[in-house]
Write a protein that holds these residues in place. Sequence first.
Motif, short mmCIF file in Angstrom:
data_model
loop_
_atom_site.label_atom_id
_atom_site.label_comp_id
_atom_site.label_asym_id
_atom_site.label_seq_id
_atom_site.Cartn_x
_atom_site.Cartn_y
_atom_site.Cartn_z
N ALA A 33 0.88 -1.50 -0.05
CA ALA A 33 0.05 -0.30 0.13
C ALA A 33 0.73 1.29 0.26
O ALA A 33 1.56 1.22 0.18
N PRO A 34 0.65 2.49 -0.90
CA PRO A 34 1.52 3.02 -1.27
C PRO A 34 1.09 4.28 0.59
O PRO A 34 0.19 3.88 1.30
N ALA A 35 2.63 5.09 0.93
CA ALA A 35 2.46 5.57 2.46
C ALA A 35 1.90 6.50 2.47
O ALA A 35 1.81 7.37 1.37
N LYS A 36 1.66 7.16 3.31
CA LYS A 36 0.93 8.06 2.93
C LYS A 36 1.74 9.55 3.25
O LYS A 36 3.27 9.66 4.26
N PRO A 37 1.65 10.34 2.86
CA PRO A 37 2.21 11.22 2.67
C PRO A 37 2.72 12.65 3.72
O PRO A 37 2.41 11.89 5.10
N ALA A 38 4.23 12.25 4.21
CA ALA A 38 4.87 12.80 5.10
C ALA A 38 4.30 14.54 5.74
O ALA A 38 3.89 14.97 4.90
N ALA A 39 4.36 14.93 6.80
CA ALA A 39 3.96 15.55 7.33
C ALA A 39 4.50 16.67 6.55
O ALA A 39 5.82 16.81 6.97
N LYS A 40 4.69 18.20 5.97
CA LYS A 40 5.33 18.69 6.26
C LYS A 40 6.40 19.43 6.55
O LYS A 40 5.63 19.92 7.93
N ALA A 41 7.84 19.71 7.01
CA ALA A 41 8.35 19.92 7.70
C ALA A 41 8.20 21.42 7.93
O ALA A 41 8.31 22.28 6.49
N LYS A 42 8.83 21.72 9.17
CA LYS A 42 8.64 23.07 9.42
C LYS A 42 10.88 24.06 9.13
O LYS A 42 10.88 23.19 9.68
N LEU A 43 11.00 24.66 7.95
CA LEU A 43 11.60 25.10 8.25
C LEU A 43 12.30 25.85 9.95
O LEU A 43 11.56 26.54 9.86
#
Length: 71
Positions: A33-43
């Motif tokens: 199954a495709p992985a869930k997209p990772a949460a966007k990291a804060k710079l």
Amino acid sequence: MTRRSISKRAALVTVAAVAAGTFAAGVGVAGAAPAKPAAKAKLATQAQVLGLFDNWNAALQTGDPNKVADL
């Protein structure tokens, strides 16, 4: 059969078995199954980066490998 032809045959069988295993592993991964997209990291801000750099330099100057490794 000569000893050399037996060695070649054994090597060919080994290569074929490794190739088949690699192919089977790839098919297993492709079918997962495709992985869930990772949460966007804060710079990090420039101040945070400079603070981390200062901490790193301070740990290096102690000469204590454990302090450096902890970072």
